[in-house]
Design a protein around this motif. Structure first.
Motif, PDB file in Angstrom:
ATOM      1  N   ARG A   1      -8.072  -6.646  -1.029  1.00  0.00           N
ATOM      2  CA  ARG A   1      -8.870  -6.702  -2.256  1.00  0.00           C
ATOM      3  C   ARG A   1      -9.671  -5.433  -2.482  1.00  0.00           C
ATOM      4  O   ARG A   1     -10.076  -5.147  -3.626  1.00  0.00           O
ATOM      5  N   THR A   2      -9.906  -4.666  -1.414  1.00  0.00           N
ATOM      6  CA  THR A   2     -10.762  -3.484  -1.538  1.00  0.00           C
ATOM      7  C   THR A   2     -10.108  -2.195  -1.049  1.00  0.00           C
ATOM      8  O   THR A   2     -10.622  -1.111  -1.320  1.00  0.00           O
TER       9      THR A   2
ATOM     10  N   LEU B   1      -5.241  -0.964  -3.974  1.00  0.00           N
ATOM     11  CA  LEU B   1      -5.701  -0.959  -5.362  1.00  0.00           C
ATOM     12  C   LEU B   1      -4.905   0.030  -6.200  1.00  0.00           C
ATOM     13  O   LEU B   1      -4.573  -0.253  -7.363  1.00  0.00           O
ATOM     14  N   THR B   2      -4.598   1.186  -5.618  1.00  0.00           N
ATOM     15  CA  THR B   2      -3.813   2.188  -6.350  1.00  0.00           C
ATOM     16  C   THR B   2      -2.425   1.670  -6.678  1.00  0.00           C
ATOM     17  O   THR B   2      -1.927   1.825  -7.805  1.00  0.00           O
TER      18      THR B   2
ATOM     19  N   THR C   1       0.785  -1.242   0.000  1.00  0.00           N
ATOM     20  CA  THR C   1       0.000   0.000   0.000  1.00  0.00           C
ATOM     21  C   THR C   1       0.815   1.290   0.000  1.00  0.00           C
ATOM     22  O   THR C   1       0.269   2.339  -0.345  1.00  0.00           O
TER      23      THR C   1
ATOM     24  N   ARG D   1      -1.498  -1.479  -6.867  1.00  0.00           N
ATOM     25  CA  ARG D   1      -1.607  -2.583  -7.816  1.00  0.00           C
ATOM     26  C   ARG D   1      -1.757  -2.048  -9.237  1.00  0.00           C
ATOM     27  O   ARG D   1      -1.123  -2.550 -10.177  1.00  0.00           O
TER      28      ARG D   1
ATOM     29  N   GLU E   1      -8.227   1.126  -0.809  1.00  0.00           N
ATOM     30  CA  GLU E   1      -7.927   2.081  -1.879  1.00  0.00           C
ATOM     31  C   GLU E   1      -6.437   2.200  -2.145  1.00  0.00           C
ATOM     32  O   GLU E   1      -6.001   2.330  -3.301  1.00  0.00           O
TER      33      GLU E   1
END
Length: 430
Positions: A412-413, A418-419, A344, A421, A415
């Protein structure tokens, strides 16, 4: 097409995919295995030689105090320069400095009258260099390992550490007793030379084009970023609470005496490493966990519960088993924390946050052993051990309640995950 099922053993043994897929990660791992053994050899040799020269418990204890300031200053500054300079070069030059400090200790040990001040000064310098290097080393891993393999990489790096923590002290104790401190320091210096040959082959890792120069301002920016991220603060605060309340290695000599096993004191010190090694060897399952925040919480509470249970068990080997369980839980917590950090934290902040991480897991054990010693003065070793474990569980539960974003973290969720990734996928296509 028939799909082959994995055997039960393959489901728990470490996933070697990061080693297969990343040449630079293989080089980092090989370098780390070599230097970790040498570092732990010196960690045994330094206090042993200090005791030989002075015969003073205070003199030995003051070595930790001498190392504290370099650890804090260099850990933070190492994080700042990791984000502003080439991380590979920082690591290499730190290896040069560490080889020089080990050589200086070796030369001092070979003198007819070794100087005590050299152990303090060079020992503190060595710790400072290691802390200066560590953020660059930690922040390099996300750059050389695929995003979806960071969990597996965390297990492998923990296995590397545990191998050094198990083999290094045993080898160091034998070398100091049989060959002398100079031989132990010489081996440490040789490991850094071999490590440099490996690290030289890693490609350069320049900073981002818009990277801010290392400064007090950039350090403050890193701290502000960490404070804004409640999930990150959870990883730091839970680890500090667990260590402050349940770290109790200072009690081991007294516990061994109470069990009539003074000669086995060393086994108590190795119990946690044995548990950690077993957790690393069977830790492949951790890569399938997505709610790492809850994983950290549960593992930290198991750590505290195991320490509390250690205060109540009647036999020495039951005590050893409880401490091994505590070590395993602590390692699982560390794997989950490392995965959250690497999944992250943006590339341009990774070094500064690695410096903060270094302080979070370095200061806790120091404070914890101080707490354990004071509580044992008040109520005895078992009281200190049991109360510390119970306080650990309560503190972790309170932090879990106070930090819902950390408790609910899901890779998986989330933020930030996800950014990162998406950014890594975009880089791979470029």
């Amino acid at each position: 097409m028939r799909v082959l099922k994995k055997s039960p053993l393959a489901r728990v043994l470490p996933d070697l995919a990061p080693l297969r897929d990343s040449r630079d990660f293989r080089l980092l791992m090989a370098s780390g295995v070599v230097t970790m053994v040498g570092t732990f050899v010196t960690m045994v040799a330094l206090p042993f030689q200090m005791w030989q020269l002075t015969g003073s418990y205070l003199a030995v204890g003051m070595m930790s105090l001498a190392e504290f300031v370099p650890m804090v200053v260099c850990g933070l500054w190492g994080g700042a320069i990791a984000d502003s300079l080439d991380r590979q070069k920082i690591i290499l030059w730190s290896e040069v400095g560490l080889a020089a400090t080990a050589s200086a200790l070796m030369v001092n040990a070979m003198l007819p009258e070794p100087q005590v001040w050299v152990l303090y000064v060079v020992g503190a310098l060595s710790v400072g260099l290691a802390c200066l290097q560590r953020p660059s080393m930690e922040s390099l891993i996300p750059q050389v390992v695929r995003h979806d393999q960071l969990g597996a990489a965390a297990v492998l790096t923990s296995l590397r550490w545990n191998f050094g923590a198990t083999v290094g002290p045993a080898l160091g104790g034998w070398m100091v007793a049989e060959l002398g401190a100079a031989a132990a320091y010489g081996l440490d210096a040789a490991t850094f030379l071999l490590s440099m040959a490996l690290l030289w082959r890693i490609g350069t890792r320049p900073p981002a084009a818009d990277a801010a120069p290392a400064s007090l301002r950039s350090l403050v920016e890193g701290v502000r970023y960490a404070v804004r991220r409640r999930d990150l603060m959870g990883t730091y605060l839970v680890d500090i609470a667990a260590m402050v309340f349940a770290m109790s290695t200072a009690l081991f000599p007294a516990l061994a005496e109470q069990y009539g096993a003074e000669s086995a004191t060393g086994l108590l010190y190795s119990a946690g490493a044995v548990g950690s090694l077993l957790a690393s060897l069977t830790g492949r399952w951790t890569a399938r966990v997505h709610r790492q925040g809850m994983g950290v919480i549960v593992a930290a509470m198991v750590w505290g519960a195991a320490v509390a249970l250690a205060a109540a068990v009647p036999g020495f080997w039951a005590l050893f088993a409880c401490l091994a369980l505590a070590g395993a839980a602590d390692m699982i917590s560390g794997i989950f924390r490392s995965t959250i950090w690497n999944q992250t934290i943006p590339h341009e902040m990774r070094g500064r946050l690695a410096g903060i991480e270094l302080l979070s897991y370095s200061t806790g054990p120091m404070l914890g052993n101080t707490r354990a010693s004071l509580m044992s003065q008040l109520g005895g070793t078992r009281f200190s051990l049991g109360a510390g474990g119970v306080l650990c569980v309560a503190a972790v539960a309170a932090l879990a309640a106070a930090l819902p974003s950390f408790r609910r973290y899901d890779s998986r969720t989330d933020e930030h995950a996800l950014t990162e990734r998406a950014r890594r996928a975009e880089q791979a296509l470029a």
